[in-house]
Design an enzyme around this catalytic site. Structure first.
Site, PDB file in Angstrom:
ATOM      1  N   GLU A   1       0.882  -1.161   0.000  1.00 27.70           N
ATOM      2  CA  GLU A   1       0.000   0.000   0.000  1.00 27.70           C
ATOM      3  C   GLU A   1       0.925   1.217   0.000  1.00 27.70           C
ATOM      4  OE1 GLU A   1      -2.208   0.853   3.569  1.00 27.70           O
ATOM      5  OE2 GLU A   1      -3.549   2.229   2.503  1.00 27.70           O
TER       6      GLU A   1
ATOM      7  N   ARG B   1       5.253 -12.565   9.666  1.00 29.46           N
ATOM      8  CA  ARG B   1       6.030 -11.375   9.314  1.00 29.46           C
ATOM      9  C   ARG B   1       7.301 -11.347  10.143  1.00 29.46           C
ATOM     10  NH1 ARG B   1       1.991  -7.391  10.683  1.00 29.46           N
ATOM     11  NH2 ARG B   1       2.788  -6.468   8.800  1.00 29.46           N
TER      12      ARG B   1
ATOM     13  N   LYS C   1       3.963   0.473  10.971  1.00 29.28           N
ATOM     14  CA  LYS C   1       4.042   1.722  10.217  1.00 29.28           C
ATOM     15  C   LYS C   1       3.837   2.925  11.130  1.00 29.28           C
ATOM     16  CE  LYS C   1       2.911   0.596   5.604  1.00 29.28           C
ATOM     17  NZ  LYS C   1       1.882   0.287   4.613  1.00 29.28           N
TER      18      LYS C   1
END
Length: 553
Positions: free
Chosen positions: A37, A262, A272
């Site tokens: 994204e 992850r 983020k």
RNA sequence: UGAGGGAUAGUUUAACGGCAGAACAACGGACUCUGACUCCGUGAGUCGUGGUUCGAAUCCACGUCCCUCAGCCA
């Protein structure tokens, strides 16, 4: 020699692909994608995903797409799209013209939404966001149907078209899939497919007033592109049921979502939101601060794509939550840098040594090869030598500890590639701090070898005082003081390491005068260093990428 | 406490019913004009309890612990 590879070991995803190839599930095709994204910069965790997806396509003779998941115009910016492409390319993943955006498929997605409405599998809901939440139920209780759930197809179609035309206010209506408000998979309790957003999109401008949600866009984009194995992280495991439901309801080409754990790395945070805080609150100097584990930060620090690939190969892929030791990353980059970097001499914390029996005004030069670790390379350069040199402050101890084999009073060591010297005196300032050393050299040891073959305990690096050039050297330690930045505090910034950056005035050999940003070296006995972009004519700046392993100290 | 996932040396992983192996880390040694590199060696593991089986990390049952899901984020 520059390509240091660790054989990629097997993992559960390769096992799945092997089985799919055996059964012919996708005609032996392997097609992966990396779907960022564009709302932030890539970090080492993304590198794991990129190398995984690209590596799979490469190893199975398949294809790899880069696709921007640009379904939320409120958060996404072109600036990020450009930065991400640059980073993916730098990492070595080639998309060969297969660069796509979820926004490329907005029209197709819209048509498919109408199909679902016509099939009675989607409806326009007038409930507010709060009301939808109330109707959703909880983890242990089923949800309740929306009063708008049984709207006639024609009315749904009309309303949906007017949503597209921009007739309604944001938040006033959404398009929902009609699945099962009692499902134990909350993601199947009539998930939202479209929301009204009167926001301009970086790519489609003002063409749309409704935007697809991730769940509605992602699987269909995979299908359109012919993705076979759609690899994502663990938190999407529940969403896989919805991914499958949409593709089945539409009757379109199937693809399969596979989830992996992850990356978590000691001394870092990956979310983020937290990364943004570090930058916005000024705890680091931007996204490319060499202390950051962003791709840009690592690049500026001196990490190489090969080193990062080494790392991602070493850590493997699995579904178990894990926390990888930073030492693995450092090992991976050392391995690559060891093979590729020229060896030069730079004194990080200089201490002057006057060689009293070396004639004043005399100077000479030693021709020294750059690549002692690589016999196939023969490049070399002259290193000037003169009566006064600088050595590393750490390489002298007035009262040497047991096992210390560097310079000390009356002790003989080798100045690398030059001469043997013996320390004959220590000069201190009023505060008792050592400011200079006196020494004598053995002219017969020229080149670093004595005719009588006597041994010296140590070999230390040096630069000629007269010829050395000053350089700013930035030494880094982990940004956080704790391996787990969340440990023992309410807010992770309380665990910031105040000593993560140390700037010192170093002296380096004159051949480095022509180094340009990005150039990488091993400063012998000190570590790997990379020329920083802050370098200007007359002002050299180096980052220490990583130190050498040190079994002393 | 509904559902979905997960658990193998200190860390990350391999083994897919047949000798628990590797890398990193640690430690010891050899080599060395980098206390680096390289090489050799040491210690260290199947979450627990049962069961199936000639044989179980792997299959089954029951537990324990950890992660994810109640955004019109992704």
């Amino acid at each position: 020699m520059t390509e240091t590879t660790t054989p990629t070991s097997s993992n559960f995803i390769r096992t799945i692909i092997d089985e799919d190839n055996e059964t012919g599930k996708y005609d032996r095709r392997v097609h992966t994608r990396f779907p960022p994204e564009p709302n932030g910069y890539l970090h080492i965790g993304h590198a794991k995903s990129i190398n995984l997806n690209y590596g799979l396509a490469r190893d199975y003779g398949g294809l790899f797409n880069l696709r921007f998941d640009d379904t939320n115009p409120e958060k996404e910016e072109q600036e990020y799209i450009d930065a991400i492409m640059e980073d993916v390319r730098w990492l070595g993943a080639e998309w060969d013209g297969r660069l796509y955006h979820a926004s490329d498929y907005f029209e197709q997605l819209y048509q498919w939404a109408e199909q679902l409405i016509n099939d009675g599998k989607a409806y326009v809901d007038d409930l507010s966001a709060d009301e939808i939440r109330e109707h959703r139920g909880t983890l242990t209780e089923p949800g309740r149907n929306s009063p708008w759930r049984e709207r006639p197809v024609a009315e749904n179609l009309d309303l949906f078209r007017r949503m597209r035309a921009g007739e309604f206010a944001e938040g006033s209506r959404v398009l929902r899939a009609k699945i099962d408000m009692a499902s134990s998979f909350i993601v199947l309790r009539d998930p939202v497919m479209y929301r009204i957003l009167h926001a301009p999109h970086p790519r489609t401008g003002n063409a749309w007033h409704i935007y697809p949600t991730y769940d509605w866009a992602h699987g269909q984009s995979d299908s359109i592109e012919g993705i076979t194995h759609s690899i994502c992280t663990l938190e999407f495991e529940n969403n896989r049921r919805l991914y499958d439901w949409f593709q089945e309801a539409l009757g379109i080409r199937r693809s399969q979502q596979i989830e992996f754990a992850r990356l978590n790395l000691t001394y870092t945070v990956m979310s983020k939101r937290k990364l943004i805080r570090l930058v916005k609150e000024g705890h680091v100097n931007g996204w490319d601060d060499p202390r950051m584990w962003t791709i840009r930060g690592l690049r500026r620090r001196g990490y190489t794509p090969e080193g990062i690939r080494n790392f991602t190969d070493m850590i493997g892929v699995s579904k178990a939550n894990s926390l990888v030791d930073m030492a693995l990353l450092e090992h991976a980059v050392r391995e690559d840098l060891n093979a590729r970097t020229p060896r030069v001499m730079g004194v990080v914390e200089p201490l002057k040594v006057v060689i009293e029996n070396y004639p004043k005004g005399q100077e000479e030069a030693f021709e020294v090869p750059y690549y002692k670790q690589d016999k196939s390379r023969t490049e070399s350069r002259p290193i000037p030598f003169s009566r006064e040199v600088y050595i590393e402050r750490d390489d002298f101890m007035e009262e040497p500890a047991k096992g210390y084999n560097r310079l000390a009073p009356e002790v003989e060591v080798r100045l690398m590639n030059a001469y043997y010297i013996v320390c004959t005196g220590v000069v201190k300032d009023a505060a008792g701090r050592i400011v200079e050393l006196r020494a004598v050299y053995d002219p017969a040891s020229r080149g670093g070898q004595s005719p009588d073959n006597r041994k010296v305990k140590g070999t230390i690096h040096w630069v000629s005082a007269e010829h050395a050039i000053p350089a700013e050297v930035r030494l880094y330690e982990p940004l956080f003081a704790k391996a787990n930045p969340e440990e023992g505090v309410d807010d992770f910034v309380e665990n910031l390491n105040p000593d993560s950056l140390r700037v010192v005035d170093a002296l380096v050999e004159p051949s480095l005068a022509t180094a340009v940003p990005g150039d990488k070296f091993q400063f012998v006995r000190e570590g790997y260093f990379c020329v920083d972009p802050d370098t200007e004519p007359g002002r050299l700046v180096f980052n220490r990428t990583v130190g050498l392993k040190d079994t002393w100290r």
